[in-house]
Design a protein around this motif. Sequence first.
Motif, PDB file in Angstrom:
ATOM      1  N   ARG A   1       0.810  -1.215   0.000  1.00 50.99           N
ATOM      2  CA  ARG A   1       0.000   0.000   0.000  1.00 50.99           C
ATOM      3  C   ARG A   1       0.846   1.268   0.000  1.00 50.99           C
ATOM      4  NH1 ARG A   1      -3.074  -0.883   5.279  1.00 50.99           N
ATOM      5  NH2 ARG A   1      -3.885   1.206   4.812  1.00 50.99           N
ATOM      6  N   ALA A   2       2.158   1.162   0.156  1.00 47.23           N
ATOM      7  CA  ALA A   2       3.029   2.332   0.184  1.00 47.23           C
ATOM      8  C   ALA A   2       4.180   2.141  -0.794  1.00 47.23           C
ATOM      9  CB  ALA A   2       3.573   2.558   1.593  1.00 47.23           C
ATOM     10  N   ASP A   3       4.731   3.236  -1.292  1.00 49.14           N
ATOM     11  CA  ASP A   3       5.882   3.145  -2.193  1.00 49.14           C
ATOM     12  C   ASP A   3       7.077   2.532  -1.487  1.00 49.14           C
ATOM     13  OD1 ASP A   3       4.706   4.110  -4.487  1.00 49.14           O
ATOM     14  OD2 ASP A   3       5.254   6.192  -4.110  1.00 49.14           O
ATOM     15  N   THR A   4       7.312   2.917  -0.238  1.00 48.87           N
ATOM     16  CA  THR A   4       8.344   2.290   0.586  1.00 48.87           C
ATOM     17  C   THR A   4       7.758   2.082   1.972  1.00 48.87           C
ATOM     18  OG1 THR A   4       9.273   4.421   1.279  1.00 48.87           O
ATOM     19  CG2 THR A   4      10.249   3.372  -0.662  1.00 48.87           C
ATOM     20  N   ALA A   5       8.079   0.953   2.581  1.00 49.91           N
ATOM     21  CA  ALA A   5       7.514   0.635   3.896  1.00 49.91           C
ATOM     22  C   ALA A   5       8.405  -0.380   4.595  1.00 49.91           C
ATOM     23  CB  ALA A   5       6.092   0.084   3.754  1.00 49.91           C
ATOM     24  N   PHE A   6       8.182  -0.526   5.904  1.00 50.56           N
ATOM     25  CA  PHE A   6       8.957  -1.503   6.664  1.00 50.56           C
ATOM     26  C   PHE A   6       8.163  -1.958   7.872  1.00 50.56           C
ATOM     27  CE2 PHE A   6       9.815   2.471   8.808  1.00 50.56           C
ATOM     28  CZ  PHE A   6       9.960   2.132  10.153  1.00 50.56           C
ATOM     29  N   THR A   7       8.554  -3.115   8.410  1.00 47.26           N
ATOM     30  CA  THR A   7       7.982  -3.610   9.657  1.00 47.26           C
ATOM     31  C   THR A   7       9.037  -3.473  10.750  1.00 47.26           C
ATOM     32  OG1 THR A   7       8.674  -5.880   9.130  1.00 47.26           O
ATOM     33  CG2 THR A   7       6.450  -5.244   8.526  1.00 47.26           C
ATOM     34  N   PRO A   8       8.703  -2.840  11.875  1.00 44.90           N
ATOM     35  CA  PRO A   8       9.654  -2.736  12.976  1.00 44.90           C
ATOM     36  C   PRO A   8       9.882  -4.101  13.616  1.00 44.90           C
ATOM     37  CG  PRO A   8       7.773  -1.233  13.249  1.00 44.90           C
ATOM     38  CD  PRO A   8       7.422  -2.202  12.177  1.00 44.90           C
ATOM     39  N   ASP A   9      11.009  -4.247  14.296  1.00 42.32           N
ATOM     40  CA  ASP A   9      11.244  -5.488  15.016  1.00 42.32           C
ATOM     41  C   ASP A   9      10.450  -5.485  16.314  1.00 42.32           C
ATOM     42  OD1 ASP A   9      12.629  -3.786  16.703  1.00 42.32           O
ATOM     43  OD2 ASP A   9      14.579  -4.743  16.416  1.00 42.32           O
ATOM     44  N   ALA A  10      10.515  -6.600  17.044  1.00 45.96           N
ATOM     45  CA  ALA A  10       9.727  -6.741  18.261  1.00 45.96           C
ATOM     46  C   ALA A  10      10.133  -5.733  19.326  1.00 45.96           C
ATOM     47  CB  ALA A  10       9.865  -8.166  18.807  1.00 45.96           C
TER      48      ALA A  10
ATOM     49  N   VAL B   1       5.382   2.963   8.130  1.00 46.70           N
ATOM     50  CA  VAL B   1       5.604   1.976   9.186  1.00 46.70           C
ATOM     51  C   VAL B   1       4.430   1.006   9.221  1.00 46.70           C
ATOM     52  CG1 VAL B   1       6.136   1.618  11.623  1.00 46.70           C
ATOM     53  CG2 VAL B   1       6.788   3.763  10.511  1.00 46.70           C
ATOM     54  N   ALA B   2       4.699  -0.274   9.040  1.00 44.66           N
ATOM     55  CA  ALA B   2       3.668  -1.308   9.116  1.00 44.66           C
ATOM     56  C   ALA B   2       3.819  -2.040  10.448  1.00 44.66           C
ATOM     57  CB  ALA B   2       3.784  -2.275   7.946  1.00 44.66           C
ATOM     58  N   GLU B   3       3.132  -1.567  11.468  1.00 41.97           N
ATOM     59  CA  GLU B   3       3.252  -2.154  12.808  1.00 41.97           C
ATOM     60  C   GLU B   3       2.216  -3.232  13.069  1.00 41.97           C
ATOM     61  OE1 GLU B   3       2.970   1.559  15.054  1.00 41.97           O
ATOM     62  OE2 GLU B   3       4.919   1.045  15.935  1.00 41.97           O
ATOM     63  N   ASP B   4       1.023  -3.050  12.508  1.00 45.72           N
ATOM     64  CA  ASP B   4      -0.089  -3.934  12.832  1.00 45.72           C
ATOM     65  C   ASP B   4      -0.041  -5.187  11.967  1.00 45.72           C
ATOM     66  OD1 ASP B   4      -2.368  -4.862  14.020  1.00 45.72           O
ATOM     67  OD2 ASP B   4      -3.736  -3.645  12.818  1.00 45.72           O
ATOM     68  N   VAL B   5       1.044  -5.935  12.150  1.00 45.30           N
ATOM     69  CA  VAL B   5       1.239  -7.186  11.416  1.00 45.30           C
ATOM     70  C   VAL B   5       1.429  -8.311  12.425  1.00 45.30           C
ATOM     71  CG1 VAL B   5       2.257  -6.017   9.435  1.00 45.30           C
ATOM     72  CG2 VAL B   5       3.746  -6.879  11.247  1.00 45.30           C
ATOM     73  N   ASP B   6       1.345  -9.526  11.948  1.00 47.28           N
ATOM     74  CA  ASP B   6       1.560 -10.672  12.823  1.00 47.28           C
ATOM     75  C   ASP B   6       2.940 -10.576  13.470  1.00 47.28           C
ATOM     76  OD1 ASP B   6       0.321 -13.833  12.893  1.00 47.28           O
ATOM     77  OD2 ASP B   6       2.387 -13.531  13.536  1.00 47.28           O
ATOM     78  N   CYS B   7       3.005 -10.797  14.779  1.00 48.63           N
ATOM     79  CA  CYS B   7       4.265 -10.581  15.494  1.00 48.63           C
ATOM     80  C   CYS B   7       5.350 -11.573  15.083  1.00 48.63           C
ATOM     81  CB  CYS B   7       4.043 -10.618  17.002  1.00 48.63           C
ATOM     82  SG  CYS B   7       3.370 -12.145  17.633  1.00 48.63           S
ATOM     83  N   ARG B   8       4.990 -12.654  14.416  1.00 52.23           N
ATOM     84  CA  ARG B   8       6.026 -13.566  13.931  1.00 52.23           C
ATOM     85  C   ARG B   8       6.878 -12.938  12.841  1.00 52.23           C
ATOM     86  NH1 ARG B   8       2.031 -18.501  12.870  1.00 52.23           N
ATOM     87  NH2 ARG B   8       0.604 -16.732  12.699  1.00 52.23           N
ATOM     88  N   VAL B   9       6.321 -11.948  12.142  1.00 50.02           N
ATOM     89  CA  VAL B   9       7.087 -11.225  11.127  1.00 50.02           C
ATOM     90  C   VAL B   9       8.073 -10.259  11.780  1.00 50.02           C
ATOM     91  CG1 VAL B   9       6.890  -9.661   9.145  1.00 50.02           C
ATOM     92  CG2 VAL B   9       5.168 -11.437   9.504  1.00 50.02           C
ATOM     93  N   ARG B  10       7.771  -9.821  12.978  1.00 47.89           N
ATOM     94  CA  ARG B  10       8.594  -8.821  13.662  1.00 47.89           C
ATOM     95  C   ARG B  10       9.644  -9.448  14.578  1.00 47.89           C
ATOM     96  NH1 ARG B  10       4.825  -4.254  16.245  1.00 47.89           N
ATOM     97  NH2 ARG B  10       6.940  -3.493  16.717  1.00 47.89           N
ATOM     98  N   HIS B  11       9.575 -10.743  14.801  1.00 50.09           N
ATOM     99  CA  HIS B  11      10.420 -11.349  15.827  1.00 50.09           C
ATOM    100  C   HIS B  11      11.718 -11.911  15.237  1.00 50.09           C
ATOM    101  CE1 HIS B  11      10.852 -12.724  19.989  1.00 50.09           C
ATOM    102  NE2 HIS B  11      11.548 -13.717  19.451  1.00 50.09           N
ATOM    103  N   ASP B  12      12.747 -11.057  15.171  1.00 43.99           N
ATOM    104  CA  ASP B  12      14.070 -11.549  14.784  1.00 43.99           C
ATOM    105  C   ASP B  12      14.774 -12.106  16.018  1.00 43.99           C
ATOM    106  OD1 ASP B  12      14.246  -9.061  15.962  1.00 43.99           O
ATOM    107  OD2 ASP B  12      15.854  -8.339  14.674  1.00 43.99           O
TER     108      ASP B  12
END
Length: 285
Positions: A127-136, A171-182
């Motif tokens: 939905r955005a030209d550039t975006a990212f998911t923050p880590d946990a 910023v894509a924060e509202d995603v499944d936390c398994r995507v954010r958990h490095d």
Amino acid sequence: MTRWTAIIPVKSSESAKSRIRLPAPERRILADAFASDVLTAVVASELVGTIMVVTARDDFPEGACGRRIVVLQDRPLPAHDGLNGAVEIGRLWAQANHPRRPIVVVPSDLPCLTPNTLDATLHQLHRADTAFTPDAADCGTTLLSASTPHRLRSAYGTNSRRHHTLLGAAVAEDVDCRVRHDVDTLDDLAEALQLGVGSRTRAAIDRLHLTAATPGVNMGTPPPQPRPEYFVSAAHAITPGTHLSHPHPPTVPGTPAGNREPPAGNAPQPGRCSAHSASSRQMSR
């Protein structure tokens, strides 16, 4: 939706997961397992077309092969630009070969990643030209995306969430936390196990005889089953630096058709990394 190009940077064996407090050979076993599970998830994604593994290694984890996977040679890591240099190698290849496809960087230390959680997140990032998911921890970055390779600008490293925001990424924060958990530490690994890890990571944990020292956490029991996935189809314009979120509350009346992951009533909610915010869990032998 046009199929994505994915970049998976894989560090050399010598530098992989240096913050995990284990002997180097055992860290390599875990790093290889993480990378193999990430590759498995990305290969099974319905939205990813081409996968680039960027690495200085001469050997690759089991599973790093196939017609859709391109292996690009990196300089020996760590280099002064580290992960960002590897991303740039992949970006240039994608620019030359798939200049109009969306592109995403998928770090190789996400052992909880699944095909469905990846696809759901890609729907949102698109939905955005550039975006990212923050880590946990909410200060770093896991996935980083752009609508074309030309737009991809990576700033992985300390406080990368802030740096990517300053570069204009949504910023894509509202995603499944398994995507954010490095996973960078043994505590991270113990928390990852509560979310559910891939088969190779689980096998590596068993092989290394790692156990959880915290009462009530039993490494020998199967991880909780993941919850059913939901997908975001909104396609309205997003301004740089804004937060991407789901247009509706993350409730699922039933399992979507074709879902490859069974439901569970006590699985974590998207965007809320409950294992990370819980009391610290430690792993030991």
